[in-house]
Design a protein around this motif. Structure first.
Motif, short mmCIF file in Angstrom:
data_model
loop_
_atom_site.label_atom_id
_atom_site.label_comp_id
_atom_site.label_asym_id
_atom_site.label_seq_id
_atom_site.Cartn_x
_atom_site.Cartn_y
_atom_site.Cartn_z
N GLY A 119 54.26 43.87 14.59
CA GLY A 119 53.74 44.16 13.27
C GLY A 119 53.11 42.95 12.58
N GLY A 120 51.93 43.15 12.01
CA GLY A 120 51.26 42.09 11.29
C GLY A 120 50.68 41.00 12.16
N ARG A 121 50.51 41.27 13.47
CA ARG A 121 50.04 40.25 14.39
C ARG A 121 48.72 40.65 15.03
NH1 ARG A 121 54.67 36.94 17.25
NH2 ARG A 121 52.74 35.99 17.96
N ALA A 122 47.94 39.64 15.39
CA ALA A 122 46.72 39.83 16.17
C ALA A 122 46.93 39.23 17.55
CB ALA A 122 45.53 39.17 15.47
N TYR A 123 46.31 39.85 18.56
CA TYR A 123 46.48 39.39 19.94
C TYR A 123 45.13 39.34 20.65
CZ TYR A 123 51.46 40.52 19.41
OH TYR A 123 52.78 40.58 18.99
N PHE A 124 44.87 38.22 21.33
CA PHE A 124 43.74 38.18 22.25
C PHE A 124 44.10 38.98 23.49
CE2 PHE A 124 42.85 34.03 20.05
CZ PHE A 124 41.63 34.42 19.50
N ILE A 125 43.17 39.81 23.93
CA ILE A 125 43.37 40.63 25.13
C ILE A 125 42.23 40.32 26.09
CG2 ILE A 125 43.67 42.96 26.03
CD1 ILE A 125 45.77 42.19 23.93
N ALA A 126 42.55 39.97 27.34
CA ALA A 126 41.51 39.60 28.30
C ALA A 126 42.01 39.80 29.71
CB ALA A 126 41.09 38.14 28.08
N ASP A 127 41.09 39.68 30.66
CA ASP A 127 41.45 39.74 32.07
C ASP A 127 42.30 38.52 32.43
OD1 ASP A 127 39.92 42.03 32.17
OD2 ASP A 127 38.15 41.04 33.00
N PRO A 128 42.97 38.55 33.60
CA PRO A 128 43.90 37.46 33.92
C PRO A 128 43.27 36.07 33.94
CG PRO A 128 44.24 39.32 35.41
CD PRO A 128 43.03 39.64 34.60
N GLU A 129 42.03 35.96 34.43
CA GLU A 129 41.39 34.65 34.52
C GLU A 129 39.98 34.71 33.94
OE1 GLU A 129 42.86 31.96 35.47
OE2 GLU A 129 44.71 32.91 36.20
N PRO A 130 39.52 33.64 33.29
CA PRO A 130 38.13 33.58 32.83
C PRO A 130 37.16 33.55 34.01
CG PRO A 130 39.49 31.88 31.78
CD PRO A 130 40.29 32.44 32.90
N VAL A 131 35.90 33.80 33.72
CA VAL A 131 34.86 33.71 34.74
C VAL A 131 33.79 32.74 34.27
CG1 VAL A 131 35.26 36.09 35.49
CG2 VAL A 131 33.50 35.63 33.76
N GLU A 132 32.97 32.27 35.21
CA GLU A 132 31.79 31.49 34.85
C GLU A 132 30.65 32.49 34.71
OE1 GLU A 132 28.56 29.52 34.18
OE2 GLU A 132 28.58 30.34 36.22
N VAL A 133 30.03 32.53 33.54
CA VAL A 133 29.12 33.61 33.18
C VAL A 133 27.95 33.74 34.15
CG1 VAL A 133 27.46 34.37 31.44
CG2 VAL A 133 29.74 33.59 30.74
N TRP A 134 27.27 32.63 34.43
CA TRP A 134 26.01 32.74 35.18
C TRP A 134 26.23 32.99 36.66
CZ3 TRP A 134 21.93 33.92 32.52
CH2 TRP A 134 21.99 33.68 31.14
N SER A 135 27.31 32.47 37.23
CA SER A 135 27.61 32.82 38.62
C SER A 135 28.09 34.26 38.73
CB SER A 135 28.65 31.85 39.20
OG SER A 135 29.86 31.89 38.46
#
Length: 346
Positions: A226-242
């Motif tokens: 309650g009253g919290r915000a959460y970042f939600i994402a895939d397990p690992e980041p990616v390099e955009v252009w590759s």
């Protein structure tokens, strides 16, 4: 539980509906008359409520008897005046929340966005968490109004009315015809996407639709959120252009190769944004280029999802599995050419 899903005719909202079905919920959807409900009509037992975030009477009817609201509807286009963005993203969220609370709903799950933290002067941001403050000046009206709505939602948390905000980043997956990935893929199928990397790696957290909806389902049931915000994402980041080059190779497109000077693009985006502050222009057309769209492709932005792992469980789909699901779906609707035609029509 009996749930109300807004934005259910859209990409993410339709996946929230599917996830609620799997969870055994009773589902009511709030849709505008004239919306494409072809997918929703295939969902057994769904209840339709027709209305609009600007119409409080329709919101009260939609919220009657509801336990949980999943609020996914928003103005996400880059077309619109300040008053339009405020009316839909801020006041619409407030009206829906008031209708839900008055009707006795116990929980309000708000689909927010990391864009709520995108400031004009931001550079690369790697591994930021929920302690990151809101910026003093926002990159565009979408960022500004999503932040304002998120603040309203989190401030409304009470012991008898739990509110939580989820910030999925760059949601992608099957049934998306207008998000960042289909639009970029459509450009690469014709060789029309230049390399805007500036010769440096650009890292990004993405969020497969299944990871976003799993977080929403758990947020509707979890304690301590309650009253919290959460970042939600895939397990690992990616390099955009590759990642874009891999996407082009996978579907037979032309990967981004030709580089365009970023200084020229940034100046053009700034000038366009200034012109598009004129309401008559903003209401009718999307800008051909904006600082916001440019930032998504040139600024690194990754997010620490440890809080979501702790309170909502970890993501359920990694990048490779998500790409396999996307590929299978594109093949099921007639292949990439049919997919691109649908994107161009949306």
């Amino acid at each position: 539980m009996k749930v109300l899903v807004t934005g259910a005719s859209g990409f993410l909202g339709s996946h929230i509906v599917d996830a609620c079905v799997r969870a055994g919920d009773e589902i009511r959807v709030l849709v505008r008359k004239g919306s494409d409900v072809s997918h929703l009509q295939t969902v057994p037992g769904i209840e339709f409520a027709y209305g609009d975030l600007r119409d409080i009477a329709s919101l009260r009817t939609a919220a009657d008897g509801i336990d949980v609201v999943h609020h996914s509807a928003a103005r996400v286009t880059d077309k619109g005046s300040r008053s339009q963005f405020r009316e839909e993203n801020v006041l619409g969220t407030w009206r829906l929340m008031e209708a839900a609370r008055s009707a006795g709903a116990r929980r309000f799950v708000f689909i927010s966005s990391p864009s709520a933290l995108m400031g004009v002067r931001d550079g690369d941001r790697l591994g930021i968490n929920e302690s990151e403050p809101y910026p003093p000046r926002y990159l565009n009206l979408y960022s500004e109004t999503k932040a304002a709505a998120e603040r309203l939602v989190l401030a409304a948390d009470r012991p008898d009315f739990t509110t939580v905000a989820l910030r999925p980043r760059a949601v992608w997956g099957p049934r998306d015809h207008s998000g960042f990935m289909p639009r970029l893929l459509a450009k690469m199928m014709t060789g029309g996407l230049p390399d805007l990397s500036g010769g440096k790696p650009v890292y990004a957290s993405l969020c497969h639709c299944d990871n976003a909806v799993e977080a929403a389902i758990r947020a509707a049931r979890s304690d301590g959120v309650g009253g919290r915000a959460y970042f939600i994402a895939d397990p690992e980041p990616v390099e955009v252009w590759s990642t874009l080059a891999d996407l082009a190779e996978r579907f037979g497109g032309v990967p981004p190769v030709k580089r365009v000077p970023l200084g020229i693009l940034r100046a053009a985006a700034f000038a366009t944004d200034m012109v598009w502050e004129l309401p008559p222009l903003a209401r009718r057309w999307s800008p051909p280029l904006s600082r916001y769209s440019l930032a998504l492709l040139t600024r690194s932005a990754t997010y620490d999802i440890s809080a979501a792992r702790r309170d909502l469980g970890g993501p359920v789909v990694d990048h490779e599995a998500g790409m396999a699901r996307l590929t299978a779906w594109i093949n099921s609707i007639g292949g990439v050419d049919a997919y691109v035609r649908k994107v161009q029509q949306s």
